[in-house]
Motif scaffolding. Structure first.
Motif, PDB file in Angstrom:
ATOM      1  N   MET A   1      35.982 -12.291  55.308  1.00 19.06           N
ATOM      2  CA  MET A   1      37.210 -12.044  56.025  1.00 19.06           C
ATOM      3  C   MET A   1      37.192 -12.819  57.336  1.00 19.06           C
ATOM      4  SD  MET A   1      38.642  -8.568  57.858  1.00 19.06           S
ATOM      5  CE  MET A   1      38.019  -7.550  56.564  1.00 19.06           C
ATOM      6  N   ARG A   2      38.354 -13.363  57.679  1.00 23.37           N
ATOM      7  CA  ARG A   2      38.467 -14.071  58.940  1.00 23.37           C
ATOM      8  C   ARG A   2      39.400 -13.295  59.863  1.00 23.37           C
ATOM      9  NH1 ARG A   2      38.865 -20.424  57.708  1.00 23.37           N
ATOM     10  NH2 ARG A   2      41.033 -20.025  58.245  1.00 23.37           N
ATOM     11  N   ALA A   3      39.219 -13.500  61.162  1.00 28.24           N
ATOM     12  CA  ALA A   3      40.029 -12.788  62.149  1.00 28.24           C
ATOM     13  C   ALA A   3      40.341 -13.701  63.325  1.00 28.24           C
ATOM     14  CB  ALA A   3      39.307 -11.545  62.637  1.00 28.24           C
ATOM     15  N   ILE A   4      41.438 -13.363  63.992  1.00 31.33           N
ATOM     16  CA  ILE A   4      41.842 -14.045  65.214  1.00 31.33           C
ATOM     17  C   ILE A   4      41.514 -13.114  66.380  1.00 31.33           C
ATOM     18  CG2 ILE A   4      43.757 -15.076  66.496  1.00 31.33           C
ATOM     19  CD1 ILE A   4      43.218 -16.424  63.772  1.00 31.33           C
ATOM     20  N   ILE A   5      40.776 -13.634  67.342  1.00 31.21           N
ATOM     21  CA  ILE A   5      40.419 -12.861  68.534  1.00 31.21           C
ATOM     22  C   ILE A   5      41.048 -13.547  69.734  1.00 31.21           C
ATOM     23  CG2 ILE A   5      38.543 -12.031  70.017  1.00 31.21           C
ATOM     24  CD1 ILE A   5      36.734 -12.034  67.540  1.00 31.21           C
ATOM     25  N   THR A   6      41.771 -12.776  70.538  1.00 33.04           N
ATOM     26  CA  THR A   6      42.336 -13.316  71.774  1.00 33.04           C
ATOM     27  C   THR A   6      41.688 -12.601  72.951  1.00 33.04           C
ATOM     28  OG1 THR A   6      44.184 -11.770  71.730  1.00 33.04           O
ATOM     29  CG2 THR A   6      44.546 -13.910  70.721  1.00 33.04           C
ATOM     30  N   VAL A   7      41.416 -13.385  73.981  1.00 35.90           N
ATOM     31  CA  VAL A   7      40.760 -12.867  75.183  1.00 35.90           C
ATOM     32  C   VAL A   7      41.584 -13.329  76.382  1.00 35.90           C
ATOM     33  CG1 VAL A   7      38.647 -12.874  76.560  1.00 35.90           C
ATOM     34  CG2 VAL A   7      38.505 -13.064  74.061  1.00 35.90           C
ATOM     35  N   THR A  13      33.190 -16.888  86.043  1.00 32.29           N
ATOM     36  CA  THR A  13      32.053 -17.439  85.317  1.00 32.29           C
ATOM     37  C   THR A  13      31.514 -16.446  84.291  1.00 32.29           C
ATOM     38  OG1 THR A  13      31.436 -18.689  87.274  1.00 32.29           O
ATOM     39  CG2 THR A  13      29.731 -18.411  85.586  1.00 32.29           C
ATOM     40  N   GLY A  14      31.223 -16.951  83.084  1.00 27.47           N
ATOM     41  CA  GLY A  14      30.526 -16.154  82.085  1.00 27.47           C
ATOM     42  C   GLY A  14      31.380 -15.518  81.010  1.00 27.47           C
ATOM     43  N   ILE A  15      32.686 -15.731  81.014  1.00 27.06           N
ATOM     44  CA  ILE A  15      33.541 -15.083  80.006  1.00 27.06           C
ATOM     45  C   ILE A  15      33.171 -15.567  78.600  1.00 27.06           C
ATOM     46  CG2 ILE A  15      35.891 -14.820  79.122  1.00 27.06           C
ATOM     47  CD1 ILE A  15      36.875 -14.997  82.035  1.00 27.06           C
ATOM     48  N   VAL A  16      33.135 -16.871  78.406  1.00 20.36           N
ATOM     49  CA  VAL A  16      32.834 -17.413  77.071  1.00 20.36           C
ATOM     50  C   VAL A  16      31.439 -16.966  76.625  1.00 20.36           C
ATOM     51  CG1 VAL A  16      32.535 -19.519  75.713  1.00 20.36           C
ATOM     52  CG2 VAL A  16      34.385 -19.378  77.395  1.00 20.36           C
ATOM     53  N   ALA A  17      30.493 -17.007  77.541  1.00 23.28           N
ATOM     54  CA  ALA A  17      29.120 -16.594  77.214  1.00 23.28           C
ATOM     55  C   ALA A  17      29.074 -15.125  76.800  1.00 23.28           C
ATOM     56  CB  ALA A  17      28.199 -16.840  78.412  1.00 23.28           C
ATOM     57  N   SER A  18      29.762 -14.261  77.534  1.00 24.21           N
ATOM     58  CA  SER A  18      29.737 -12.824  77.221  1.00 24.21           C
ATOM     59  C   SER A  18      30.355 -12.537  75.863  1.00 24.21           C
ATOM     60  CB  SER A  18      30.494 -12.037  78.294  1.00 24.21           C
ATOM     61  OG  SER A  18      29.857 -12.144  79.522  1.00 24.21           O
ATOM     62  N   SER A  34      39.453 -22.051  71.326  1.00 21.98           N
ATOM     63  CA  SER A  34      40.325 -22.784  72.225  1.00 21.98           C
ATOM     64  C   SER A  34      40.500 -21.955  73.487  1.00 21.98           C
ATOM     65  CB  SER A  34      41.682 -23.022  71.558  1.00 21.98           C
ATOM     66  OG  SER A  34      42.570 -23.614  72.470  1.00 21.98           O
ATOM     67  N   GLN A  35      40.437 -22.591  74.621  1.00 28.40           N
ATOM     68  CA  GLN A  35      40.629 -21.854  75.864  1.00 28.40           C
ATOM     69  C   GLN A  35      41.473 -22.670  76.816  1.00 28.40           C
ATOM     70  OE1 GLN A  35      36.491 -21.668  77.427  1.00 28.40           O
ATOM     71  NE2 GLN A  35      37.365 -22.717  79.200  1.00 28.40           N
ATOM     72  N   THR A  36      42.138 -21.968  77.710  1.00 29.21           N
ATOM     73  CA  THR A  36      42.910 -22.644  78.729  1.00 29.21           C
ATOM     74  C   THR A  36      42.978 -21.768  79.970  1.00 29.21           C
ATOM     75  OG1 THR A  36      44.963 -23.834  79.178  1.00 29.21           O
ATOM     76  CG2 THR A  36      45.158 -21.738  78.033  1.00 29.21           C
ATOM     77  N   LEU A  37      43.243 -22.400  81.083  1.00 35.32           N
ATOM     78  CA  LEU A  37      43.460 -21.686  82.333  1.00 35.32           C
ATOM     79  C   LEU A  37      44.906 -21.890  82.742  1.00 35.32           C
ATOM     80  CD1 LEU A  37      40.296 -22.617  84.391  1.00 35.32           C
ATOM     81  CD2 LEU A  37      40.834 -20.415  83.380  1.00 35.32           C
ATOM     82  N   THR A  43      42.637 -17.654  79.254  1.00 31.36           N
ATOM     83  CA  THR A  43      43.044 -17.254  77.910  1.00 31.36           C
ATOM     84  C   THR A  43      42.164 -17.983  76.899  1.00 31.36           C
ATOM     85  OG1 THR A  43      44.704 -18.989  77.688  1.00 31.36           O
ATOM     86  CG2 THR A  43      45.444 -16.891  78.583  1.00 31.36           C
ATOM     87  N   MET A  44      41.777 -17.285  75.861  1.00 33.31           N
ATOM     88  CA  MET A  44      40.928 -17.881  74.827  1.00 33.31           C
ATOM     89  C   MET A  44      41.335 -17.304  73.474  1.00 33.31           C
ATOM     90  SD  MET A  44      36.754 -18.042  74.642  1.00 33.31           S
ATOM     91  CE  MET A  44      36.459 -16.277  74.765  1.00 33.31           C
ATOM     92  N   ILE A  45      41.383 -18.172  72.478  1.00 36.25           N
ATOM     93  CA  ILE A  45      41.642 -17.760  71.103  1.00 36.25           C
ATOM     94  C   ILE A  45      40.483 -18.230  70.241  1.00 36.25           C
ATOM     95  CG2 ILE A  45      43.195 -17.933  69.129  1.00 36.25           C
ATOM     96  CD1 ILE A  45      45.457 -18.550  71.081  1.00 36.25           C
ATOM     97  N   LEU A  46      39.969 -17.330  69.435  1.00 38.10           N
ATOM     98  CA  LEU A  46      38.851 -17.655  68.548  1.00 38.10           C
ATOM     99  C   LEU A  46      39.240 -17.347  67.110  1.00 38.10           C
ATOM    100  CD1 LEU A  46      37.563 -15.698  71.098  1.00 38.10           C
ATOM    101  CD2 LEU A  46      35.601 -16.996  70.325  1.00 38.10           C
ATOM    102  N   LEU A  47      38.885 -18.240  66.203  1.00 39.54           N
ATOM    103  CA  LEU A  47      38.978 -17.975  64.774  1.00 39.54           C
ATOM    104  C   LEU A  47      37.566 -17.640  64.326  1.00 39.54           C
ATOM    105  CD1 LEU A  47      40.420 -17.946  62.024  1.00 39.54           C
ATOM    106  CD2 LEU A  47      39.946 -20.411  61.874  1.00 39.54           C
ATOM    107  N   CYS A  48      37.384 -16.447  63.780  1.00 41.39           N
ATOM    108  CA  CYS A  48      36.037 -15.967  63.458  1.00 41.39           C
ATOM    109  C   CYS A  48      35.910 -15.558  61.995  1.00 41.39           C
ATOM    110  CB  CYS A  48      35.690 -14.766  64.330  1.00 41.39           C
ATOM    111  SG  CYS A  48      35.593 -15.176  66.065  1.00 41.39           S
TER     112      CYS A  48
END
Length: 89
Positions: A1-7, A13-18, A34-37, A43-48
């Motif tokens: 199963m795949r999911a979309i995660i938005t942050v 500092t450290g958001i992507v790492a966490s 993908s991330q942007t400021l 804001t960050m979107i991940l396909l997982c």
């Protein structure tokens, strides 16, 4: 199963790492990111891929609450099927 995660949240500092560390801990594989400021907002979107994870989306969502509290973020997880259905109407 795949999911979309938005942050989303205020940039620091450290958001992507966490987020990526927590996903690795629950054995969720990041397929794309993908991330942007927007000024000071992050804001960050991940396909997982959850195929190798022993955890369901609700269980991972619960695990991410710790990251939300520590990093002052909002993390949303939707299955790819629901995400696609919402955007095809």
């Amino acid at each position: 199963m795949r999911a979309i995660i938005t942050v989303t949240g205020k940039d620091h500092t450290g958001i992507v790492a966490s987020v990526s560390k927590k996903l690795a801990d629950v054995q969720v594989n990041i397929l794309d990111i993908s991330q942007t400021l927007m000024e000071e907002y992050f804001t960050m979107i991940l396909l997982c891929d959850f195929t190798s994870s022993p955890h369901s989306i609700p269980e991972v969502r619960e695990q991410m609450k710790e990251i939300e509290a520590e990093e002052k973020l909002v993390v949303r997880i939707q299955s790819e099927e629901i995400f696609n259905a919402m955007h095809t109407l």
